[in-house]
Write an enzyme that holds these catalytic residues in place. Sequence first.
Site, mmCIF file in Angstrom:
data_model
loop_
_atom_site.group_PDB
_atom_site.id
_atom_site.type_symbol
_atom_site.label_atom_id
_atom_site.label_comp_id
_atom_site.label_asym_id
_atom_site.label_seq_id
_atom_site.Cartn_x
_atom_site.Cartn_y
_atom_site.Cartn_z
ATOM 1 N N ARG A 107 -13.519 38.180 67.843
ATOM 2 C CA ARG A 107 -12.446 39.155 68.036
ATOM 3 C C ARG A 107 -12.258 40.070 66.825
ATOM 4 N NH1 ARG A 107 -11.239 39.642 73.411
ATOM 5 N NH2 ARG A 107 -10.803 37.646 74.363
ATOM 6 N N SER A 108 -13.324 40.291 66.093
ATOM 7 C CA SER A 108 -13.228 41.160 64.907
ATOM 8 C C SER A 108 -13.306 42.634 65.265
ATOM 9 C CB SER A 108 -14.360 40.821 63.929
ATOM 10 O OG SER A 108 -15.628 41.035 64.535
ATOM 11 N N HIS B 138 -14.976 44.346 78.918
ATOM 12 C CA HIS B 138 -16.115 45.041 78.317
ATOM 13 C C HIS B 138 -16.645 46.110 79.268
ATOM 14 C CE1 HIS B 138 -17.459 42.786 74.567
ATOM 15 N NE2 HIS B 138 -16.326 42.195 74.913
ATOM 16 N N ARG B 139 -16.788 45.758 80.533
ATOM 17 C CA ARG B 139 -17.355 46.706 81.493
ATOM 18 C C ARG B 139 -16.460 47.930 81.674
ATOM 19 N NH1 ARG B 139 -19.276 42.345 86.117
ATOM 20 N NH2 ARG B 139 -21.314 41.840 85.200
ATOM 21 N N ARG C 48 -16.785 50.714 78.956
ATOM 22 C CA ARG C 48 -18.067 51.393 78.757
ATOM 23 C C ARG C 48 -18.088 52.715 79.507
ATOM 24 N NH1 ARG C 48 -21.397 46.253 80.732
ATOM 25 N NH2 ARG C 48 -20.529 44.743 79.257
ATOM 26 N N ALA D 218 -26.469 42.492 78.394
ATOM 27 C CA ALA D 218 -25.530 41.386 78.229
ATOM 28 C C ALA D 218 -26.308 40.076 78.279
ATOM 29 C CB ALA D 218 -24.472 41.434 79.321
ATOM 30 N N SER E 39 -18.022 44.283 68.902
ATOM 31 C CA SER E 39 -18.561 44.884 70.131
ATOM 32 C C SER E 39 -18.028 46.303 70.312
ATOM 33 C CB SER E 39 -18.194 44.024 71.343
ATOM 34 O OG SER E 39 -18.853 42.773 71.291
ATOM 35 N N GLY F 282 -16.892 38.202 62.888
ATOM 36 C CA GLY F 282 -16.358 36.999 63.490
ATOM 37 C C GLY F 282 -15.822 37.247 64.882
#
Length: 439
Positions: A272-273, A311-312, A315, A293, A276, A270
């Site tokens: 914010r689970s 996210h960036r 990584r 992306a 990612s 779901g």
Amino acid sequence: MELTLLGTGAPSGLPRPHCPCASCATALGERARAATSLLVDGVLLLDLTPGAALAAARSGHSLAGVRQVLLTHPHDGPAVELPAGLPSAGRVADGRVLTLLSGHRVRAVAMDAPGTGYEVTGPDGERLLYLPPGGAPAGVSGAHGGPGVPGRAGVPGVPGAAGARGVPGAPGVSGGARGAAGPGPAPYDMVAADVTGRPEAVARLRAAGAVGPDTDVVAVHVDHDVPPGAELARRLAAAGARAVPDGTTLTVGAYHPAPVVPRRTLVTGGARSGKSWEAERRLEAFPGVLYVATGGTREGDREWDARVRAHRERRPGSWHTVETCDLVPLLAAEGPPLLIDCLSLWLTDAMDRVNAWDDAAWSGGGEKALRERTAELVMAVRETRRTLVAVTNEVGSGVVPATASGRRFRDELGRLNARVADECEHVLMVVAGQTTTLR
């Protein structure tokens, strides 16, 4: 060459003293780990830790024959008492080579963090690389060149461009360094490293050719950041590594089945689970990952921009990013691992293209067109030869959407997830940051 792991934990051990966290609370019995210390053929001790002599005795060995004691990192806390008859412990300068009377050759390897790594070559040529906690070899690149596309120079595995593959040299690591003159020495037989704390160290070694398919990657300096037991084993297997209990004796160079790294993985969950984050963890020990992306940019949406930026930033620096929903050519191309985030946004784009939100357009050919697009994607997942981790959303467990178009999206995403899951060797569900293996 025989290697006995007297301890496999972080410098403070596991559980950490007086730590109330859940990982430390469950690190009992075989899950408990003393600070990492390695005994090589009974003559070389790498890292002298409290209780090393007792740990050696428990494993059926003795420190009486040790002729050299080397340290990889500063040892904080109370001074460690030197067992009787053991030579003084010390560190050697980067690049220096020691040759022991036993025939072992030890070379100090420079690190990108405080500490020293050691490359040990046995009398019969077996090769071990031991890295300190939080350390990775300095001067070893985590990226590699590859074919690109116009405007995306150096992005490997994106079709549409000419280019030669290249692997950069690996100064500081003699095993597997590759340069213009051709292949260098073979990969190490075994690497003992902080896989959970510095997975990108393994990625760099893989990019340099120092870790190959047959290299036995053993996790040491294990800390409380990863829950012990099954979760630790699962995460290490995804990185092509393993952990062993304290006191284990391994033969460097002997055959050991490598952990099976699933070639295709679907991660669902779901909002914010943590899905990612889980997907990224599965590939952080591999070099040159191509992050796809599918969400693109949203002009004027600050919240979306903040999410993309977060996210960036997390990584690895060796990863490349492309923003596209044209997934089939990427899956068909040769190249490094793909991380697709996410299929739900890909489906949104696909439904936009066939105007699936409009009831008349949907019944007038939009449904058929969408089925063809999803079938093409599913077939590409089936036929791809690349390592693939795909992220998707689980939307069928909540409130029924109030609109027909919302229900249509929910239904189509459920169908797409099921079909992609059928083509994946590994399927994971993430709930509240906890990962459950469905397949």
